[in-house]
Scaffold this motif. Structure first.
Motif, PDB file in Angstrom:
ATOM      1  N   ARG A  45      33.967 103.031  60.827  1.00 40.78           N
ATOM      2  CA  ARG A  45      34.448 101.850  60.108  1.00 40.78           C
ATOM      3  C   ARG A  45      34.766 102.179  58.650  1.00 40.78           C
ATOM      4  O   ARG A  45      35.751 101.696  58.093  1.00 40.78           O
ATOM      5  CB  ARG A  45      33.388 100.743  60.183  1.00 40.78           C
ATOM      6  N   SER A  46      33.925 103.024  58.046  1.00 49.55           N
ATOM      7  CA  SER A  46      34.160 103.377  56.642  1.00 49.55           C
ATOM      8  C   SER A  46      35.446 104.186  56.477  1.00 49.55           C
ATOM      9  O   SER A  46      36.199 103.982  55.517  1.00 49.55           O
ATOM     10  CB  SER A  46      32.965 104.173  56.095  1.00 49.55           C
ATOM     11  N   GLU A  47      35.722 105.109  57.408  1.00 47.45           N
ATOM     12  CA  GLU A  47      36.948 105.890  57.332  1.00 47.45           C
ATOM     13  C   GLU A  47      38.169 105.013  57.586  1.00 47.45           C
ATOM     14  O   GLU A  47      39.220 105.197  56.953  1.00 47.45           O
ATOM     15  CB  GLU A  47      36.903 107.051  58.321  1.00 47.45           C
ATOM     16  N   MET A  48      38.035 104.052  58.500  1.00 48.07           N
ATOM     17  CA  MET A  48      39.137 103.132  58.755  1.00 48.07           C
ATOM     18  C   MET A  48      39.474 102.343  57.490  1.00 48.07           C
ATOM     19  O   MET A  48      40.648 102.186  57.124  1.00 48.07           O
ATOM     20  CB  MET A  48      38.766 102.165  59.877  1.00 48.07           C
ATOM     21  N   LYS A  49      38.444 101.850  56.780  1.00 46.41           N
ATOM     22  CA  LYS A  49      38.676 101.091  55.554  1.00 46.41           C
ATOM     23  C   LYS A  49      39.335 101.962  54.486  1.00 46.41           C
ATOM     24  O   LYS A  49      40.163 101.490  53.716  1.00 46.41           O
ATOM     25  CB  LYS A  49      37.352 100.528  55.039  1.00 46.41           C
ATOM     26  N   ARG A  50      38.960 103.236  54.430  1.00 43.93           N
ATOM     27  CA  ARG A  50      39.559 104.135  53.445  1.00 43.93           C
ATOM     28  C   ARG A  50      41.030 104.391  53.750  1.00 43.93           C
ATOM     29  O   ARG A  50      41.874 104.359  52.858  1.00 43.93           O
ATOM     30  CB  ARG A  50      38.794 105.459  53.415  1.00 43.93           C
ATOM     31  N   LEU A  51      41.326 104.642  55.044  1.00 43.99           N
ATOM     32  CA  LEU A  51      42.701 104.934  55.435  1.00 43.99           C
ATOM     33  C   LEU A  51      43.602 103.719  55.306  1.00 43.99           C
ATOM     34  O   LEU A  51      44.787 103.847  54.975  1.00 43.99           O
ATOM     35  CB  LEU A  51      42.732 105.453  56.881  1.00 43.99           C
ATOM     36  N   TRP A  52      43.050 102.546  55.567  1.00 47.36           N
ATOM     37  CA  TRP A  52      43.844 101.320  55.564  1.00 47.36           C
ATOM     38  C   TRP A  52      43.452 100.421  54.395  1.00 47.36           C
ATOM     39  O   TRP A  52      43.467  99.185  54.512  1.00 47.36           O
ATOM     40  CB  TRP A  52      43.652 100.574  56.884  1.00 47.36           C
ATOM     41  N   ASP A  53      43.125 101.016  53.256  1.00 40.43           N
ATOM     42  CA  ASP A  53      42.644 100.225  52.119  1.00 40.43           C
ATOM     43  C   ASP A  53      43.714  99.298  51.558  1.00 40.43           C
ATOM     44  O   ASP A  53      43.401  98.268  50.949  1.00 40.43           O
ATOM     45  CB  ASP A  53      42.119 101.149  51.018  1.00 40.43           C
ATOM     46  N   ASP A  54      44.996  99.635  51.758  1.00 42.56           N
ATOM     47  CA  ASP A  54      46.069  98.773  51.270  1.00 42.56           C
ATOM     48  C   ASP A  54      46.570  97.807  52.338  1.00 42.56           C
ATOM     49  O   ASP A  54      47.574  97.102  52.132  1.00 42.56           O
ATOM     50  CB  ASP A  54      47.231  99.622  50.756  1.00 42.56           C
ATOM     51  N   LEU A  55      45.875  97.765  53.443  1.00 40.21           N
ATOM     52  CA  LEU A  55      46.251  96.872  54.548  1.00 40.21           C
ATOM     53  C   LEU A  55      45.307  95.682  54.556  1.00 40.21           C
ATOM     54  O   LEU A  55      44.094  95.833  54.372  1.00 40.21           O
ATOM     55  CB  LEU A  55      46.158  97.629  55.880  1.00 40.21           C
ATOM     56  N   ASP A  56      45.856  94.499  54.728  1.00 42.72           N
ATOM     57  CA  ASP A  56      45.035  93.295  54.787  1.00 42.72           C
ATOM     58  C   ASP A  56      43.937  93.482  55.831  1.00 42.72           C
ATOM     59  O   ASP A  56      44.195  93.867  56.963  1.00 42.72           O
ATOM     60  CB  ASP A  56      45.914  92.097  55.163  1.00 42.72           C
ATOM     61  N   SER A  57      42.698  93.231  55.449  1.00 39.34           N
ATOM     62  CA  SER A  57      41.559  93.462  56.356  1.00 39.34           C
ATOM     63  C   SER A  57      41.671  92.672  57.646  1.00 39.34           C
ATOM     64  O   SER A  57      41.125  93.070  58.678  1.00 39.34           O
ATOM     65  CB  SER A  57      40.244  93.119  55.641  1.00 39.34           C
ATOM     66  N   SER A  58      42.388  91.557  57.613  1.00 37.96           N
ATOM     67  CA  SER A  58      42.554  90.756  58.836  1.00 37.96           C
ATOM     68  C   SER A  58      43.381  91.478  59.882  1.00 37.96           C
ATOM     69  O   SER A  58      43.353  91.130  61.067  1.00 37.96           O
ATOM     70  CB  SER A  58      43.195  89.409  58.498  1.00 37.96           C
ATOM     71  N   LEU A  59      44.127  92.508  59.441  1.00 38.47           N
ATOM     72  CA  LEU A  59      44.970  93.254  60.368  1.00 38.47           C
ATOM     73  C   LEU A  59      44.265  94.464  60.971  1.00 38.47           C
ATOM     74  O   LEU A  59      44.784  95.073  61.913  1.00 38.47           O
ATOM     75  CB  LEU A  59      46.241  93.731  59.663  1.00 38.47           C
ATOM     76  N   HIS A  60      43.109  94.839  60.448  1.00 38.12           N
ATOM     77  CA  HIS A  60      42.410  96.016  60.949  1.00 38.12           C
ATOM     78  C   HIS A  60      42.139  95.912  62.445  1.00 38.12           C
ATOM     79  O   HIS A  60      42.401  96.840  63.215  1.00 38.12           O
ATOM     80  CB  HIS A  60      41.099  96.216  60.186  1.00 38.12           C
TER      81      HIS A  60
END
Length: 530
Positions: free
Chosen positions: A214-229
């Motif tokens: 989850r932490s790596e996903m947040k780092r890779l997609w930090d500029d993506l709206d969290s609702s889209l994760h």
């Protein structure tokens, strides 16, 4: 004429994402550098890939840098014999501009023959499609999509047809039949591919054996709206690029699995120590092994995971059975084996999933083989063609290695529909044994011990019941998929044995008969009620 163009990443790890765009409504430009040659440009690999994923799409070969080297001639007629989809070859130089006008003309002429090109479409459809292509949003809601189409005078009945058309063309990504994906319409599919590529490129994911935390996903997609994760993760699951672990915290990215297999042989060999352990194996010899094989199947079969998997294989477990999947890219071969006391059910279950994965590649050519059972306790390396065994009318077939006859029913027992009669007969025997065992237990535990193999028989009974039920459902679904099967149906359930079957349904073998009211066609099948 308006054409949309996508430039695919050439690195192998990106190849599995090409499924977002490879459709039969496309024209493919296969570009290779004359300075490097056709072999270095992997010309045959890409031709195999394209003709496997989109067998009806035309292909143009484009040779570049001819100003620096133009002696790399290929035999176009020979290639066209192997790949009839090749419509021609163009040679160009970006530096001098040589061949560019001819290439543009050839693209226009070839694209004009694509499906739907030249068809007269409602003006409102074209306006709606161009309006969506020109919008700046990356995604919108289905309701907003409907509102936009209404503004373009698209009525409700036409909206779903136009939406599917745009999805098939690769203009949008929308999956209304998936509960986790139905709330978002992606207007820029390339945008999705870019974010998925971030995951595939992650060194942390690769170094952790393919695990996306989850932490790596947040780092890779930090500029993506969290609702889209969650939506993007579900998209990766939908395309069999990943699956989530039991806790739902991490995801395994199957395209990032290590290429070197872990130590699986000790566990795989150990199961042979079980009493009455047998093995069922099938090999799938392919004309090519495209990206996604076997990783998509590994993702699809994650519920049986033993966490022993690599880029070209996996070890699965179901109850007291183990399954080994191995892919050999250099031999263009995939092999599925299951070991245990009653491996037929688990094998049939996994094979269904593997066949489903292979069927996603419309142009894939498959030859299935089954190893010989051996002779006088000695193994035999000969492999029979599965299609030949299916068509065989005689009960035996000769093994060319030893010139000895081998039973066809034994080769196919339990997982091929042709052995349904033997399976049902075996079920009858096991059902009777289960009833006797149950009665003995009521009388005296000591008397029940005379059935030393009771547990083994009950396990076999359970496996065969599951097998026959699933095979019947598969046959039923095939019939329902037919055009003439969509009319109302009448179902009749009849016992093949006792007349008083309603009170004693458990253990009975029943016949289910389906009749189409608008036709005389009937479907018969058998199932065991558990």
């Amino acid at each position: 004429m308006q054409l949309n163009t996508w430039d695919f990443g050439g690195q192998q790890i990106y190849h599995a994402t090409h499924q977002f765009f490879l459709t039969n409504r496309s024209l493919f430009l296969l570009v290779w550098d004359a300075r490097r040659g056709s072999e270095d440009g992997k010309l045959n690999y890409w031709l195999d890939t394209l003709t496997t994923l989109a067998p009806n799409s035309p292909i143009l070969l484009v040779t570049t840098h001819i100003d620096q080297r133009d002696d790399q001639n290929i035999s176009l007629p020979e290639l066209q014999k192997r790949y009839p989809q090749i419509k021609g070859q163009c040679k160009i130089s970006n530096k001098t501009g040589e061949g560019i006008p001819e290439l543009q003309q050839t693209i226009a002429q070839t694209a004009a023959k694509l499906p739907l090109m030249g068809e007269i479409l409602p003006t409102t459809w074209l306006k709606a499609a161009n309006m969506l292509r020109d919008r700046s949003e990356k995604y919108i809601s289905p309701q907003y999509l409907q509102d936009l189409m209404k503004e373009q005078k698209i009525d409700n009945d036409q909206q779903s047809v136009l939406t599917k058309w745009l999805h098939d063309l690769g203009d949008i990504l929308y999956f209304p039949d998936d509960n986790e994906l139905e709330n978002i319409v992606i207007l820029k599919p390339q945008w999705v591919s870019q974010y998925i590529s971030k995951v595939l490129d992650s060194e942390e994911v690769k170094n952790s054996g393919g695990i996306l935390t989850r932490s790596e996903m947040k780092r890779l997609w930090d500029d993506l709206d969290s609702s889209l994760h969650k939506h993007f993760l579900r998209l990766m699951e939908h395309f069999d690029l990943s699956y989530r672990d039991e806790e739902g915290e991490n995801h395994l990215i199957v395209e990032c699995l290590p290429q070197t297999p872990p130590d699986y042989k000790s566990q795989w060999d150990q199961i042979k120590d079980q009493d009455n352990c047998t093995e069922v194996t099938m090999s799938f010899k392919l004309n090519t092994i495209p990206a996604g094989i076997p990783t998509w199947f590994i993702a699809r079969s994650n519920r049986f995971s033993t966490n022993t998997h690599w880029r070209y294989g996996a070890l699965f477990k179901h109850e007291n059975h183990l399954a080994l999947l191995q892919s050999e890219p250099e031999k263009k071969n995939v092999q599925l084996s299951v070991r245990g006391t009653n491996p037929q059910n688990f094998f049939a279950l996994l094979r269904d999933g593997l066949e489903m994965t292979l069927n996603r590649f419309q142009g894939l050519k498959i030859t299935r083989t089954i190893p010989c059972l051996g002779h006088n306790g000695q193994p035999c390396s000969y492999e029979f063609y599965y299609e030949q065994l299916q068509k065989r009318k005689k009960p035996t077939i000769e093994c060319p290695k030893t010139e000895e006859d081998v039973s066809v029913s034994e080769l196919l027992y339990g997982w091929d529909q042709s052995t349904q009669g033997q399976v049902l007969s075996r079920l009858d025997i096991l059902n009777e044994g289960a009833v006797v065992a149950s009665e003995l237990k009521k009388l005296n535990e000591e008397q029940a011990q005379i059935l030393a193999n009771q547990d083994k028989h009950l396990s076999e009974l359970k496996a065969l019941r599951e097998l026959t039920q699933r095979e019947f459902l598969n046959a039923f679904r095939r019939e329902q998929a037919k055009i003439d099967a969509h009319c109302p149906n009448v179902f009749v359930l009849r016992t093949l044995e006792s007349k008083k079957w309603i009170k004693t349904m458990t253990g009975q073998t029943l016949e289910l008969q389906k009749t189409n009211k608008n036709s005389k066609e009937q479907l018969y099948g058998h199932c065991a009620i558990t």
